[in-house]
Design a protein around this motif. Sequence first.
Motif, PDB file in Angstrom:
ATOM      1  N   TYR A   1       0.851  -1.197   0.000  1.00 44.47           N
ATOM      2  CA  TYR A   1       0.000   0.000   0.000  1.00 44.47           C
ATOM      3  C   TYR A   1       0.882   1.241   0.000  1.00 44.47           C
ATOM      4  O   TYR A   1       1.974   1.240   0.579  1.00 44.47           O
ATOM      5  CB  TYR A   1      -0.875  -0.030   1.252  1.00 44.47           C
ATOM      6  CG  TYR A   1      -1.912   1.066   1.393  1.00 44.47           C
ATOM      7  CD1 TYR A   1      -3.188   0.920   0.855  1.00 44.47           C
ATOM      8  CD2 TYR A   1      -1.622   2.237   2.087  1.00 44.47           C
ATOM      9  CE1 TYR A   1      -4.154   1.919   1.008  1.00 44.47           C
ATOM     10  CE2 TYR A   1      -2.577   3.236   2.243  1.00 44.47           C
ATOM     11  CZ  TYR A   1      -3.838   3.063   1.705  1.00 44.47           C
ATOM     12  OH  TYR A   1      -4.786   4.051   1.854  1.00 44.47           O
TER      13      TYR A   1
ATOM     14  N   TYR B   1       0.684   5.698   0.300  1.00 44.63           N
ATOM     15  CA  TYR B   1      -0.091   6.917   0.543  1.00 44.63           C
ATOM     16  C   TYR B   1       0.851   8.103   0.434  1.00 44.63           C
ATOM     17  O   TYR B   1       1.789   8.251   1.206  1.00 44.63           O
ATOM     18  CB  TYR B   1      -0.736   6.882   1.930  1.00 44.63           C
ATOM     19  CG  TYR B   1      -1.738   7.999   2.162  1.00 44.63           C
ATOM     20  CD1 TYR B   1      -3.080   7.831   1.840  1.00 44.63           C
ATOM     21  CD2 TYR B   1      -1.335   9.214   2.698  1.00 44.63           C
ATOM     22  CE1 TYR B   1      -4.011   8.839   2.047  1.00 44.63           C
ATOM     23  CE2 TYR B   1      -2.249  10.241   2.908  1.00 44.63           C
ATOM     24  CZ  TYR B   1      -3.581  10.046   2.588  1.00 44.63           C
ATOM     25  OH  TYR B   1      -4.499  11.058   2.790  1.00 44.63           O
TER      26      TYR B   1
ATOM     27  N   ALA C   1      -4.137   7.539  -2.101  1.00 47.61           N
ATOM     28  CA  ALA C   1      -3.854   6.174  -1.667  1.00 47.61           C
ATOM     29  C   ALA C   1      -3.879   5.221  -2.852  1.00 47.61           C
ATOM     30  O   ALA C   1      -4.618   5.438  -3.826  1.00 47.61           O
ATOM     31  CB  ALA C   1      -4.873   5.728  -0.623  1.00 47.61           C
TER      32      ALA C   1
ATOM     33  N   TRP D   1      -7.311   3.922   4.191  1.00 45.45           N
ATOM     34  CA  TRP D   1      -6.441   4.812   4.953  1.00 45.45           C
ATOM     35  C   TRP D   1      -7.092   5.165   6.274  1.00 45.45           C
ATOM     36  O   TRP D   1      -8.260   5.551   6.333  1.00 45.45           O
ATOM     37  CB  TRP D   1      -6.159   6.076   4.149  1.00 45.45           C
ATOM     38  CG  TRP D   1      -5.273   7.067   4.842  1.00 45.45           C
ATOM     39  CD1 TRP D   1      -5.638   8.270   5.342  1.00 45.45           C
ATOM     40  CD2 TRP D   1      -3.868   6.937   5.088  1.00 45.45           C
ATOM     41  NE1 TRP D   1      -4.559   8.918   5.897  1.00 45.45           N
ATOM     42  CE2 TRP D   1      -3.450   8.117   5.763  1.00 45.45           C
ATOM     43  CE3 TRP D   1      -2.928   5.952   4.827  1.00 45.45           C
ATOM     44  CZ2 TRP D   1      -2.143   8.320   6.151  1.00 45.45           C
ATOM     45  CZ3 TRP D   1      -1.618   6.156   5.232  1.00 45.45           C
ATOM     46  CH2 TRP D   1      -1.230   7.325   5.877  1.00 45.45           C
TER      47      TRP D   1
ATOM     48  N   LYS E   1      -5.308  13.021   8.132  1.00 43.84           N
ATOM     49  CA  LYS E   1      -6.162  13.450   7.026  1.00 43.84           C
ATOM     50  C   LYS E   1      -5.998  14.952   6.802  1.00 43.84           C
ATOM     51  O   LYS E   1      -5.682  15.706   7.713  1.00 43.84           O
ATOM     52  CB  LYS E   1      -7.626  13.115   7.299  1.00 43.84           C
ATOM     53  CG  LYS E   1      -7.913  11.608   7.364  1.00 43.84           C
ATOM     54  CD  LYS E   1      -9.369  11.341   7.665  1.00 43.84           C
ATOM     55  CE  LYS E   1      -9.690   9.843   7.606  1.00 43.84           C
ATOM     56  NZ  LYS E   1      -8.914   9.068   8.581  1.00 43.84           N
TER      57      LYS E   1
ATOM     58  N   GLY F   1       0.251   6.992  10.062  1.00 40.90           N
ATOM     59  CA  GLY F   1       0.169   6.280   8.791  1.00 40.90           C
ATOM     60  C   GLY F   1      -0.588   4.968   8.900  1.00 40.90           C
ATOM     61  O   GLY F   1      -0.288   4.011   8.162  1.00 40.90           O
TER      62      GLY F   1
ATOM     63  N   ILE G   1      -3.438   2.042   8.646  1.00 47.96           N
ATOM     64  CA  ILE G   1      -4.382   1.562   7.638  1.00 47.96           C
ATOM     65  C   ILE G   1      -5.360   0.591   8.290  1.00 47.96           C
ATOM     66  O   ILE G   1      -5.119   0.099   9.399  1.00 47.96           O
ATOM     67  CB  ILE G   1      -3.663   0.886   6.453  1.00 47.96           C
ATOM     68  CG1 ILE G   1      -2.812  -0.292   6.942  1.00 47.96           C
ATOM     69  CG2 ILE G   1      -2.825   1.890   5.694  1.00 47.96           C
ATOM     70  CD1 ILE G   1      -2.146  -1.061   5.804  1.00 47.96           C
TER      71      ILE G   1
END
Length: 222
Positions: free
Chosen positions: A76, A78, A83, A96, A100, A108, A110
């Motif tokens: 993954y 971001y 993402a 995610w 934000k 970080g 998930i």
Amino acid sequence: MPAVPDLLLVPLALLALQASLCHGACVELDSDTEAVANEGFKLGCISCKMRGEVPATASVDWYFRASDETEFSHLYSYDDQRAQIIDPRFDGRLGWNGSKNTKDLQDGSIYILNVTFNDTGTYQCIFTRLLMYTNYEYQTNTTKIINMNVVPQLTRGLASILSEVMMYVSIIGLQLWLVVEMIYCYRKIAAAGEEALRESAAEYLAIASESKDNCAGVQVAE
């Protein structure tokens, strides 16, 4: 003149508030490691920026190595508030769950939906942070390792059970102590009341006896 110290206190208070916000807003906590099959699970990854006053941007990359594998695969990514799920085994199951509306990431984390037993393994979270100073830029990398185990149902650890038992023991012990304290206070008050009654009775008898003696003396004089 007294107004000058008051004016000096204002910037000091603002600096203290800013420091408390910078250092108290981020706390690096370890992620949970035990997930339940067919339920959701948060993989936590927090990397606090030590210099809160320095502008920065950060990206997060996750890697996964299953329990029967020897190499990590890119899971993954971001970056710049976008993402991307890279590992097809997690298509539609990753979201995610970190910072934000900012490029200066510190959380970080998930979230995995519908966890399966195949998700058991080692997860690697890598923060790539670019600190932007006045005359130069400096890049740092922080890596977090999470060994996740998937179980049919959530099990409670020994420490959790012992802490709950100790909590109940403490509550019961406190209640017993309060009962004993109430009984002790009641007996003490009752004993003080009885002593006061005895003193009042003795005082009454003394007054009555003195009055009787006075009456007898008056009769003899007559």
